[in-house]
Structure formats: structure tokens, C-alpha cells
Design an enzyme around this catalytic site. Structure first.
Site, PDB file in Angstrom:
ATOM      1  N   HIS A 316       6.078  34.917  19.907  1.00  0.00           N
ATOM      2  CA  HIS A 316       6.294  33.851  18.927  1.00  0.00           C
ATOM      3  C   HIS A 316       4.946  33.496  18.316  1.00  0.00           C
ATOM      4  O   HIS A 316       3.971  33.316  19.050  1.00  0.00           O
ATOM      5  CB  HIS A 316       6.910  32.640  19.633  1.00  0.00           C
ATOM      6  N   ARG A 336       7.073  25.536  10.606  1.00  0.00           N
ATOM      7  CA  ARG A 336       6.802  26.397   9.450  1.00  0.00           C
ATOM      8  C   ARG A 336       7.938  26.323   8.432  1.00  0.00           C
ATOM      9  O   ARG A 336       7.697  26.345   7.232  1.00  0.00           O
ATOM     10  CB  ARG A 336       6.564  27.840   9.904  1.00  0.00           C
TER      11      ARG A 336
END
Ligand code: FAD
Ligand code: SF4
Ligand code: SF4
Ligand code: FES
Lengths: 546, 219
Positions: A316, A336
């Protein structure tokens, strides 16, 4: 590497208007040069077992090719329990399988290593995919998933899961799981939907930013209250049981509380032991729970179950890099998705933040490898510009990124002023045990569901598809396994298959003193042989024989 | 990172650790066997690392999560390995067919709840700082939406259950209310429509729209 103070000054100077750095690398080349699967320890072919010759991450290969932890003498005289179905692992996949099998009337034992619910499932934040929107369809879900997985998945498994999505959500609601709705209107309202990286329509359903906690507490309570399921907490499986034809007929579990082995004989065995982040491949930190040590994978392979995509792991992009004691902890992709930017030590952006996880993670590693990362107290990473996001969306921390605010507090930083430092973290095992549409492995009697299985996510998993996978396949495996409830038990149940395995190891020149699975990470300071006093027992057994 | 080391006592063991370590990290780094009282190890969502903490100079014992609490000099820590008694509150959501019965159901499944003596034990025990006592009161009065919100961030660590002298099991009561509400009222319209499309066979997936599986493997 650029010192923190200097990097922070560069970030502040840019004031949100970060130039985009472009090194012109094509995606394939970026992955080839910087993805952890391809750097560090290069994949090696397996030397023994059904997949001999298949490429595998070297540390995983070493673990798969270990000798068993126990021998026949260790379990002589051990207590034996009989059940229709044995489920191994108390995360979401195991609970879904247990509830479904018990719902069909089967008697179920669920054995788990820690306490029921201590799992990767409880940690999931972002949400679960299901194609419910008018602008969406199971067909799109199928295509998005298959493409994101670099076309390596089993198409039939993906199609089945996409079609299962809506029913999985209804099943969870019936059990009492809540989902966020638009305008707080439960009856006849609409589910709130978010778009995961790589999707063509909004498809993530969630409960705030702790979807896994909501799912797991509901499943745990439902399992605990079901009369058909007997839960064995703190009982890791350390070997599977085989009949004389090599089929799986249960498992040997070790009671951590009573320091002894118990044989659980079952008509069908469902492995749901989750992933392998705590192997810390290539020295990476991990987002995974403490029990994610690939135990199920090791036991299944030893018994002859086929594996797939064992060279492919998901890192990740936004794990915490600083402070060191929180390293590896996850900052959800939601940051994000909301618009937070990644910025290197020179005050530049260097990747489209919403690209697939493998691409973003590789780009961060490239920045660090080429000296443009941020260094602080011996930790390296890049900035996640949370203050910049807060300037654009002032209430974002209070409204949507609740867990991020909590995390920043733990890092002892003010997220409205100071950026977080992030570095990729080992997150998900893309491959695993090969299964059919009911979760059956290639060994008779053995099912594998959840993160331990492979073939659904190909070589890269989309956000939200793991939570769907565990419910969809967990339920299917539970239902299929329950059909066996009227069959007779196998006449023999032992660990005879390990003798054949030991012969294979010896023939391949591999040592017999390397033992597995690990059961706990090295820093757990656990040694099964010492804890169970195996040496003393073996000596006594020897003495008895003489 | 500062290199300051602090000493503390965990499970009766004298332990030295960097001041930034969490209690659980300090325990494992000192060689303590870590096979229980741990789950998510840092995220604070599984509740398994619950522990009693006494800080230097204080007589109070607080309940904390060992994976989230940084060590301090002179701390004394004991884990709370607490096993739930066998299923004292038995219920089957499927028998709750309509919302009209929910008050009776709460009373039937959690008969002790109405005798809450407002001692605040549950509030003090909650490492998440939830208004547990209020949540119990809301549930008893039938203010189910308010009760549901109180327990929204509950991690089911069971410390409130352990603390309650009336054996109310507040977190299980809260979860019961939450589950009943979702099961009885959550009926998203587009989900219902999509289910009908799939179940009638009107909607299927055609796997031939994508190219066949890639044969080559990344080296
Ligand atoms: C921090 C984090 C965030 C995530 N966020 C998302 C998200 O937003 N959306 C999404 O779809 N996915 C997400 N994922 C991935 C997803 O949570 C997992 O892939 C999924 O929950 C795995 O479920 P499982 O039941 O297969 O395994 P787990 O939930 O990990 O359960 C495995 C169980 O088996 C037990 N076990 C292990 N070994 C043994 C043994 N030898 N004997 C007995 N028991 C054993 C373990 O202790 C555990 O209880 C996230 C993962 C993490 C770590
Ligand atoms: S309400 Fe009870 S179970 Fe929930 S977090 Fe607080 S103390 Fe733990
Ligand atoms: S601990 Fe029990 S009796 Fe005391 S306030 Fe809480 S619920 Fe009421
Ligand atoms: S280990 Fe899960 S809350 Fe601490």
C-alpha cells in the site's frame, strides 16, 4: 535523501503549487525497476511440491518448503473432537463460512489463533465493493477488477464475485451491519458510494472510515450467539489431518491456554487464515494484524494444494514512515481520493496519486531510491500533504477522514500544519491457494477462502474487493461444505502426509530442521517446541519404546 | 527520534524501552512472550490489548489499549485477559420481524439494563471515551437512534461489561440495538432494484468481453 527541515521548507515554499516531475518511465518499466516484488529478493522457483518450478517470493518459498512443526509422537494420545465442518481462522471469511454452514444445519467448530475477530478484517477502513448504482453494473465490476489485476485472475471467479456483490450486502444488512446512506434515510434511501482507484463507477460502500470494524463486530456477535458454532479461541492450527488417500479430514490445533494439542476431525475443512503481512517480506513494515503469518498457505501446500501468483504482493503506497514505532500503519486510500497530494523532498509531485496502488508505491520507492525522499530520525519516505488538503477542504478531517485525524494525533502531529511522512507498507497477498467457485482447493475435503486463497485479484487487488471476496466466497464455501454433513467420517485421520513431504524435502536437498509455519512473528518470542515441551515428550516416548 | 529510555513494569517484568514505544512494543522487545492480548497491534480497533495502567505518582488505575499507549517511566501495566461468559444474552435477529417489538426485545434480552445504578463504572472503563452509561439509558428509554450513535465507535473490548456491577453488558446491548436497527430498517432502494435484476436473470456477466488471461509472467 533530503533532511526533514529542508524538505518541509521546500514544501511550504511551493505553497500547494507543486510542479510535476516526470521521469518518462513507462508503467511497466517503473514496476520492473522499483516494485518490491521485483527488487530486493528476486522471485525464485519452488523446488518441491505440486507447484515445483513456479516463481515465488524467496522468503515465502523458504517458508513453504519447511518441515512440519510436529511429529506423530507429539500428538499420540491427544484429545480428539469430531465435527461436520472445521473452520480455521476467525476473520471475516471464516465467520461467513461458519455462519452459513451452521445455518444449513451443520455442526461447526471454528478454531482461531488469537481471539475471534482479531484479524485483518477488523482493520479494514475504506469499504466494500458491490455494483448497486444505476450507473454501474456487475459487468463493469467484473471488467474493472480483471483489468486492475493485470488480467491474471480467473475470469469465472471474478464474474461470480461481481454478481454476488449485491446479495453479500443484503446478507450483511440482515445480520445487522450498517452502511452509510445519503441523507440518513434508511428505508428507500440510497447507499453512499465512493470510487476506488481503477474503477469506472462509484462502487465502494462503507460504514464511516471503519467499515471492517462494523463488519467484524456484527459477524463476531452472530457467530458467538449461534448454537451451531463452537468457537475455539487461542487455538492455532499447526498441521492439517489427512486420510490414507491424502484428503483433508481436519486439523491439529494447539491450545495456547492449556499447552496441548487437540485433533479436530471434520468431514470438510475450511481454511480462512488470512494473509502474510507479518512475514515482513523484503524487510518492509506491514499494515496487517499480528496473526498474518501465512500459516494456512504453508499447511495447504504441504498437503498438496495448488497455489498461484505467489510472486505477487500488494504494497500500500501510504504506510506511516515516521514516527518509527508506528511504521507500517495504514493511511487509508481515502486521503488520496479526497485529494491529498504526494510530494517529494524537493517540493515536487511525482505521480498521479490516483493511479493503481502498485504504480503509486513504486513511484514513492523510486523517489527514495534516487535521493529525493524525506529523511527524519532515520526513517525515509515522502510527504502526504494533509495540510494542503485541509486548506482546500477545511472540514475534511472532521467529516470524512476521522481515522486519519486519530492517527495524526498518535503521531503527535497537527495535521492541519504538518504533513505526514509515508512509505509503502506490505498490505495484501495477491495470490494464494487456487480455488474453484465454491472455494474448493485441489486437495479433496479442503476449502480455502479469503486472503489465503488466490485467483480473484490477479496480480493487483482493488480497494474494497477483499471485503467482498471474503463474504462471497466464505458463504459459498460454507454452503458447499455443509452438503457433506451426512457422509461418514474417513476411517483414518493422521499426519501421514508429512512423511511423504519430508522425503520430497530430502530429495531436493532441503534441510529438515527448518520448521513452519511460524504461527507468530519472531518478535512474539514463541517457540512451539518449548511451549509444548516437545523435546521432553519425545524423549519420554523414546524411553517408553525401549 | 529521541533515544530516551524509560523503565516500567509490564506483567510483573521490569522493562526498558524507548520513550516512543507503545506498551505492547516494549513488552515484545523485552522478550516477553506475545501470543495473546494482541490483535491489530497499533490500530486500536480490536480491543484485545486492553490493560490496566497505573502511572507513577498516581493512585488511579486507568484502562487503556496497550498498542496505542506510549510507555512512561514508572508505569505499571497488567493485561486484562478476560474471557466472556457463555452467551448470556441470547437472541435471534430473524425473530424480530417488525420495529414495534424493539422495546420489549431490549427488555427481554437485557433485563438488567433497567436497573442501571448510574455508577459510571462503564464510562471510566472505556478506552475509547464513549458515553456508555448514556447509551444504556437511551436504549432503555427506547431512544434507539441515540443509543446507536453512542456505540458507533465501540471496539467491543468488553471493558465496560467487566466493569458493570449490574451485569448489564453495555456494549452487547449497544450492538444489539445497532444490529436490530440495520436489520429492520436499512432497505436501500437501488440495492433492492439491483437484486431483482440479478435474481430474475435479467442481469448477468459476460466474461468474453475481456481478453483471455495473460500467459506471460513478469520475470
Ligand atoms: C489495515 C487494513 C485495511 C484494509 N482495508 C480494506 C478495505 O478498505 N477494503 C477491503 O476490501 N479490504 C481491505 N483490507 C483487506 C481485507 O481487510 C483483508 O484482505 C480481509 O479482511 C481478509 O479476510 P480473511 O478473513 O481472509 O482474513 P483475516 O481477516 O485476516 O482473518 C484471518 C484469521 O485467521 C487467524 N489465523 C491465522 N493463522 C491461523 C492459524 N494457524 N490457526 C487458526 N487461525 C489462524 C487470524 O488470527 C485471523 O483471525 C485491509 C487490510 C488491512 C490490513
Ligand atoms: S463501549 Fe465498552 S466495549 Fe465498547 S469500547 Fe467502550 S469499554 Fe470497550
Ligand atoms: S457500569 Fe453498569 S450500572 Fe454502572 S453506570 Fe454503567 S451500565 Fe450502569
Ligand atoms: S492490538 Fe488491537 S486494539 Fe490494541
Amino acid at each position: 535523501m533530503i533532511p526533514y527541515a529542508e524538505a518541509l521548507a521546500a514544501l511550504r515554499r511551493a505553497g500547494g503549487a507543486y510542479p510535476m516531475r516526470d521521469d518518462g518511465l513507462a508503467v511497466a518499466e517503473l514496476l520492473q525497476r522499483h516494485h518490491p516484488d521485483n527488487i530486493g529478493g528476486k522471485p525464485v522457483p519452488l523446488a518441491v511440491g505440486v507447484n515445483a518450478g513456479m516463481l515465488c517470493q524467496p522468503e515465502v518459498a523458504a517458508l513453504l518448503q519447511t518441515n512440519a512443526l510436529i511429529d506423530d509422537v507429539d500428538i499420540a494420545g491427544a484429545e480428539t473432537l469430531n465435527t461436520d465442518i472445521l473452520v480455521i481462522g476467525g476473520g471475516g471469511a471464516g465467520c461467513a463460512a461458519a455462519l452459513t454452514a451452521a445455518g444449513e444445519g451443520a455442526r461447526v467448530i471454528l478454531a482461531t489463533k488469537l481471539l475471534l475477530g482479531d484479524s485483518n478484517t477488523v482493520m479494514a477502513e475504506g469499504g466494500i465493493q458491490a455494483a448497486v448504482g444505476e450507473d454501474d453494473s456487475p459487468q463493469r465490476h467484473f471488467e474493472d477488477t480483471y483489468t486492475a489485476g493485470h488480467r491474471a485472475a480467473d475470469r469465472d471467479l471474478v464474474a461470480q464475485m461481481a454478481l454476488d456483490g449485491p446479495d453479500a450486502i443484503r446478507w450483511l444488512i440482515k445480520l445487522g451491519m450498517a452502511f452509510d446512506t445519503v441523507e440518513d434515510r434508511p428505508f428507500g434511501g440510497s447507499l453512499k458510494r465512493k470510487t476506488p482507484g481503477g474503477a469506472t463507477a462509484p462502487r465502494i460502500l462503507s460504514y464511516r472510515d471503519f467499515t471492517g470494524l462494523e463488519m467484524m463486530r456484527v459477524l463476531r456477535e452472530a457467530v458467538g450467539l449461534h448454537r451451531g458454532v463452537q468457537v475455539m479461541d487461542r487455538c492455532p492450527a499447526v498441521e492439517l489431518l489427512s486420510d490414507d488417500r491424502g484428503g483433508c479430514v481436519g486439523a491439529v490445533v494447539y491450545s495456547l491456554e492449556h499447552h496441548r494439542f487437540v485433533l479436530v476431525r471434520a468431514r470438510r475443512t475450511i481454511l480462512a487464515t488470512g494473509g502474510s503481512g507479518r512475514l515482513h517480506l523484503n524487510g518492509f513494515p506491514t499494515s496487517n494484524h499480528y496473526g498474518a503469518t501465512a500459516d494456512g498457505l504453508v499447511l495447504a501446500y504441504r498437503m498438496g494444494a495448488k497455489l498461484r501468483e505467489m510472486d505477487s504482493y500488494q504494497y500500500h503506497p501510504t504506510g506511516i514512515a515516521h514516527p518509527a514505532h508506528l511504521a507500517g500503519g495504514l493511511i487509508s486510500e481515502a486521503a488520496r481520493s479526497e485529494g491529498a497530494k504526494l510530494v517529494n523532498g524537493l517540493g515536487e509531485r511525482f505521480v498521479d496519486e490516483l493511479k493503481p496502488r502498485d504504480v503509486v508505491a513504486s513511484a514513492i520507492l523510486r523517489e527514495c531510491a534516487e535521493g529525493r525522499g524525506v529523511a527524519r530520525d532515520g526513517q525515509a519516505g515522502v510527504f502526504l500533504d494533509v495540510p494542503g488538503l485541509v486548506r482546500e477542504k477545511p472540514d475534511v478531517l472532521a467529516s470524512t477522514l476521522v481515522s486519519l485525524a486519530h492517527l495524526a494525533a498518535k503521531c503527535r502531529i497537527d495535521p492541519t500544519e504538518e504533513p505526514m511522512i509515508v512509505y509503502p507498507t506490505l498490505h495484501y497477498q495477491n495470490g494464494g491457494v487456487a480455488i474453484d467457485g465454491s472455494g474448493r482447493a485441489s486437495v479433496p475435503g479442503l476449502f480455502c477462502v479469503g486472503e489465503v486463497s488466490g485467483g480473484i485479484h490477479g496480480r493487483n487487488r482493488m480497494m474494497g474487493n477483499a471485503l467482498l471476496d471474503i463474504i462471497s466466497f466464505g458463504r459459498r464455501a460454507g454452503a458447499k461444505a455443509a452438503e457433506s454433513a451426512t457422509e461418514p467420517y474417513a476411517s483414518r485421520a493422521g499426519i501421514g502426509h508429512i512423511h511423504d513431504w519430508q522425503r520430497q524435502l530430502t530429495l531436493a536437498g532441503l534441510p529438515l530442521d527448518a520448521r513452519g509455519p511460524h504461527v507468530f512473528p519472531a518478535y512474539g518470542n514463541f517457540d512451539l517446541a518449548a511451549d509444548a515441551r516437545l523435546t521432553a515428550r519425545r524423549a519420554a516416548a523414546q524411553g517408553g519404546r525401549r | 527520534m529521541s533515544d530516551d529510555k524509560v523503565s516500567l513494569v509490564i506483567e510483573g517484568r521490569e522493562v526498558e524501552a524507548p520513550s516512543t514505544a507503545s506498551i505492547i512494543q516494549a513488552y515484545s522487545a523485552s522478550g516477553g512472550q506475545l501470543v495473546t492480548n494482541v490483535g491489530c497491534m497499533g490500530q486500536g480497533v480490536c480491543g484485545s490489548c486492553r490493560c490496566m495502567v497505573r502511572r507513577e505518582g498516581s493512585r488511579d488505575v486507568t484502562m487503556e489499549l496497550a498498542c496505542e499507549t506510549p510507555v512512561e517511566a514508572g508505569m505499571q501495566v497488567a493485561f486484562v485477559s478476560y474471557f466472556q461468559p457463555k452467551r448470556p444474552h441470547v437472541y435471534d435477529l430473524e425473530t424480530l420481524t417488525g420495529g414495534w417489538q424493539i422495546l420489549d426485545a431490549i427488555d427481554e434480552v437485557f433485563p438488567q439494563a433497567k436497573s442501571c445504578r448510574h455508577c459510571g463504572g462503564c464510562d471510566r472503563a472505556c478506552p475509547r471515551g464513549l458515553d456508555v452509561q448514556k447509551g444504556v439509558e437511551y436504549a432503555v428509554q427506547g431512544d434507539v437512534l441515540a443509543a446507536k450513535d453512542v456505540f458507533s465507535e465501540c471496539i467491543m473490548c468488553n471493558l465496560c461489561t467487566l466493569a458493570c456491577p449490574e451485569r448489564i453488558r453495555p456494549n452487547h446491548l449497544g450492538l444489539f440495538v445497532r444490529r436490530a436497527l440495520a436489520a429492520l430498517t436499512l432497505r436501500p432502494v437501488e440495492l433492492m432494484r439491483r437484486l431483482r435484476q440479478i435474481e430474475s436473470g435479467a442481469l448477468t456477466v459476460d466474461t468474453s468481453t475481456v481478453d483471455a488471461p495473460r500467459q506471460e509472467r513478469r520475470p
